[in-house]
Write an enzyme that holds these catalytic residues in place. Structure first.
Site, PDB file in Angstrom:
ATOM      1  N   ASP A   9       0.973  -1.284   0.007  1.00  0.00           N
ATOM      2  CA  ASP A   9       0.041   0.164  -0.014  1.00  0.00           C
ATOM      3  C   ASP A   9       1.023   1.332  -0.071  1.00  0.00           C
ATOM      4  O   ASP A   9       2.031   1.171  -0.115  1.00  0.00           O
ATOM      5  CB  ASP A   9      -0.948  -0.191   1.068  1.00  0.00           C
ATOM      6  CG  ASP A   9      -2.319   0.585   0.858  1.00  0.00           C
ATOM      7  OD1 ASP A   9      -2.480   1.054   0.021  1.00  0.00           O
ATOM      8  OD2 ASP A   9      -3.145   0.118   1.511  1.00  0.00           O
ATOM      9  N   ASP A  11      -9.751   3.397  -4.336  1.00  0.00           N
ATOM     10  CA  ASP A  11     -10.371   2.151  -3.577  1.00  0.00           C
ATOM     11  C   ASP A  11     -11.636   2.039  -3.833  1.00  0.00           C
ATOM     12  O   ASP A  11     -12.481   3.017  -4.127  1.00  0.00           O
ATOM     13  CB  ASP A  11     -10.426   2.359  -1.916  1.00  0.00           C
ATOM     14  CG  ASP A  11      -9.034   2.114  -1.227  1.00  0.00           C
ATOM     15  OD1 ASP A  11      -8.135   1.758  -1.819  1.00  0.00           O
ATOM     16  OD2 ASP A  11      -8.899   2.277  -0.131  1.00  0.00           O
TER      17      ASP A  11
END
Length: 796
Positions: free
Chosen positions: A119, A178
């Site tokens: 991430d 996302d």
């Protein structure tokens, strides 16, 4: 192909969940279908590294460590994935791997990890592409140095356009922000990822994020579109639902072998976009063995016939084509045009090859329909137009068109051929017949739709069916399509923010009309809080001129009051005009307004009007970002001082100082101070200097806060140079139990937004019930590693 816990569970991950998911992979047949990676996301580790500098699994969540879970997974013939972060801390505030790449990669290799999702929170980046390449290459080198094969998933949200540089570094890379369990999210991601086909191929994949299939926020049609388009885009198929509770329908979508075969085809080609217009898209994907997958995608809110000429795809020239519908299993034939009636938010996927003799295969017949907004009552209703098009090689015969409408409704054809029959709770009406319909010919018919006066607003299905005979043996067949009738009612009594009402139609020069934010561009939710002349507004409609939004009032509303102005993000010198129409009468206008001017307040008399229209026109050569700020509609004759719905209760507005805000974890750092530089309520907000890894900011309350009747918490944030994550947590009860949702919302640098957390999204420790009447503390999480501004922490 695999599973990741984040979409369904957030931070609530443990060894039992991962092992139980692996068990279901085997027992449900998902493993045999190709799913093999069982991936752990954020929140798996302890908050601090061990004395040796290594990451430590949370001993409560993973009592046997990650290696114990890996051994269990491997014993079932599956593979294990883990989560890390190319920053100082993960998005949830656990130790990141920036500067620890070698030791972390070796640790994961020692545990038997097969997949790394890496991430991008707390990244300490200067924002340059070179920095992104450096940070992600460092982990690639560290993985290679371990000697263990791991799939390397780069998750930097498409920020630095990794499709331009990540081949040879990552095996896959995220191309978007996302995903969420909503149609707007799926539609936005498809629009961003579909054009990136040239950058994908074996060993280097565009990743539009994990699957939401089965999480409950979308319809079966939408979930099938989700799965279909991910397969066409050669995307990773990472399940994101609780498989322990998955329905048979969910498992059938995730386990569709024909769809999976398209996704996993050994050529490894992402489908190319053949056409893209008006929300309708056609994709073409070559497959091993010579077949091609053709997807007919309808992102609009209405049934549409989507078509493509075979000659516009990569199909070889042929006298006819065999179409295998991978969802229904039907096999059809078409002469030269591939076409289908595709439901709203639906996708039809055909596996196509040339067909030498079409005479023994049923023809492809496309059934379409159009129906405007339906108003209940004798003076309302609507006109339904239906089309039936024969795409098969050879004529069809004895064509009869019928409709099935909801119970109590009527459908009157222009020429009645057969009488109405009742069945299935609704009326089936036959009305149009054609003895012969040639190849590529269309029969168009119309119907008068009647709707009872007491019909509630909503979406109601109408089925249109074409019955016909085909081929030398005159075999009987039917083709049906479903159109959704949108019934509107007048607004209820009261004063309410217009952004809480659904418009009947909206037309915008760029992208969608945005609710409670400006229009940032072509995608959904890509704007900031509405800002006009330096004033920030949390309610309103973000448009780009020229635009037009229509609402049905039914003669029940009396007034609209709104501020109108050009968003501060518009270009210097831009001008626009705002106009409010009651039916066809101009009820208020702004005249020409320019960028930087304060918003103009418009008051429109709507007495007796059936329709409200908000229109912006550009006075510049280019499209202009135009804002309707704080539009409030009054209906039912309520007084002007009535509360505006939904009612909001301000908890902290920082008008007299910091309102007692402090830091939950003092050791992690951070400061707070009152500031006039950003405010959405009053004249001041809170400036927060956040540490690199983030912290929780808020306060314990001297007495329990009773929020009975409220359903959500919100606060407004403006990010600084780096951007920030925002999250909300509360403490409840005498034990001060900590409850949070685990949904970390990102705000881009120099952007603003409202962070929202619904009470039903917030999770509490086992045995603790979230009692809205006994809230003892409120906290917000920020982690930019720089200055962030917040204001107006409130309940609604």
């Amino acid at each position: 192909m695999g599973f990741n816990n984040w979409n369904a569970f957030g931070c609530d991950v443990n060894a039992a969940l991962i092992k139980e998911t692996a068990d279901i992979f085997v027992s449900s047949g998902l493993k045999d279908a190709g799913y093999q990676y069982v991936n752990i996301d954020d929140c798996w580790s302890a908050r601090e590294r061990g004395a040796d500098g290594r990451l430590v699994p949370d001993p409560v969540k993973f009592p046997d460590g990650i290696k114990g879970v890996a051994d269990y997974i491997h014993a079932k013939g599956l593979k294990l994935g883990i989560y890390g972060d190319a920053g100082t801390k993960t998005c949830a505030g656990y130790p990141g791997s920036l500067g620890h790449e070698e030791v972390d990669a070796q640790t994961w290799a020692d545990w038997g990890v097969d997949y790394l999702k890496y991430d991008n929170c707390n990244n300490q980046s200067d924002g340059s592409q070179a920095d992104y390449v450096r940070r992600y290459t460092a982990m690639r080198a560290a993985i290679d140095a371990t000697g263990r094969s791991m799939v390397y998933s780069i998750c930097e949200w498409g920020t630095s356009q990794p499709w331009l540089w990540a081949e040879g570094i990552g095996d896959l890379w995220r191309t978007t922000g996302d995903i969420s369990d909503s149609w707007s999210s799926i539609r936005s991601i498809i629009r961003q990822n579909a054009p990136l086909a040239p950058y994908a191929g074996p060993g280097h994949w565009n990743d539009p994020d994990m699957l939401e299939v089965g999480n409950g926020g979308m319809s079966a049609t939408e979930y099938r579109s989700h799965m279909s388009m991910w397969a066409m885009m050669a995307a990773p198929l990472i399940i994101g639902t609780d498989l322990r509770q998955a329905s048979a329908q969910t498992l059938s979508i995730l386990g569709n072998r024909e769809v999976i075969a398209i996704d996993q085809d050994r050529l490894g080609v992402q489908a190319s976009v053949v056409s893209d217009s008006g929300g309708l898209m056609v994709l073409d994907k070559p497959l091993a063995g010579g077949d091609r997958a053709i997807a007919l995608y309808n992102s609009t809110d209405s049934l549409a016939v989507v078509s493509v000429a075979a000659g516009d795809t990569g199909l070889a020239r042929a006298g006819a084509y065999r179409l295998r519908d991978v969802w229904t299993g039907d096999t059809l034939q078409a002469r030269s045009t591939i076409s289908a009636g595709v439901p709203a938010h639906g996708t039809v996927v055909y596996r196509v090859r040339p067909l030498r003799d079409p005479s023994a295969t049923a023809p492809a017949v496309a059934v379409g329909a159009e129906l405007g907004t339906v108003v209940p009552g004798p003076a309302g209703g609507g006109t339904l137009t239906t089309t039936v098009t024969n795409r098969g090689a050879g004529a069809i015969h004895d064509l009869d068109v019928s409709t099935k409408v909801p119970a109590g409704w009527t459908a009157t054809p222009t020429e009645i051929v057969t009488s109405a029959a009742t069945g299935g709770g609704g009326a089936v009406v036959g009305g149009h017949r054609r003895e012969r319909l040639a190849t590529d010919a269309t029969l168009e018919t119309t119907w008068a739709i009647g709707v009872p006066a007491d019909t509630p607003a909503g979406r109601y299905p109408i089925t249109v069916t074409a019955a016909y005979r085909w081929g030398p043996r005159h075999r009987a067949a039917t083709t049906s399509s479903e159109i959704v009738a949108v019934v509107v009612n007048a607004p209820a009594d009261g004063r309410r923010h217009l952004s809480t009402l659904s418009p009947v139609t909206s037309v915008n020069a760029t992208g969608p009309v945005e609710l409670d934010q400006s229009n940032g561009g072509p995608l959904e939710n890509d704007g900031s809080l509405i800002t006009v002349g330096g004033a920030v507004h949390t309610r309103g409609l973000g448009t780009t001129a020229a635009s037009e939004i229509t609402y049905y009032l039914g003669g029940r509303c009396s007034k609209l009051v709104t501020d109108a102005g050009i968003d501060d993000t518009a270009g210097a010198g831009d001008t626009a005009t705002f106009s409010v129409y009651a039916d066809d009468t101009l009820a208020a206008t702004s005249g020409s307004v320019a960028t930087g001017q304060a918003a103009k307040t418009l008051t429109a008399d709507l007495t007796g009007a059936a329709w409200l229209r908000l229109v912006t026109t550009s006075g510049s050569a280019a499209a202009v970002r135009t804002d309707w700020a704080n539009p409030v509609l009054t209906c039912g004759g309520v007084p002007d001082d009535s509360p505006v719905l939904p009612q909001s209760q301000t908890l902290f507005s920082f008008e007299s100082g910091t309102d007692g805000f402090t830091i939950a974890n003092p050791g992690d750092g951070g400061t707070v101070a009152q500031s006039p530089l950003f405010h959405t309520d009053g004249a001041a907000g809170l400036k927060v200097a956040t540490p690199a890894g983030g912290n929780w900011f808020g306060r314990a309350l001297s007495a329990p806060l009773d929020l009975t009747g409220k359903t959500m918490l919100k606060f407004d944030v403006q990010a600084g140079d780096i951007g920030t994550v925002g999250e909300i947590a509360i403490q409840v009860g005498d034990a001060m139990s900590w409850c949070q949702g685990g949904f970390w919302a990102w705000t881009n640098p120099h952007s603003s937004r409202t962070i929202t957390e619904r009470f039903d999204q917030i999770s509490c420790p086992a045995g603790v019930t979230l009692d809205p009447s006994a809230i003892r503390a409120v906290w917000v999480f920020l982690n930019s590693g720089g200055e962030v501004y917040i204001d107006n922490l409130r309940a609604e």
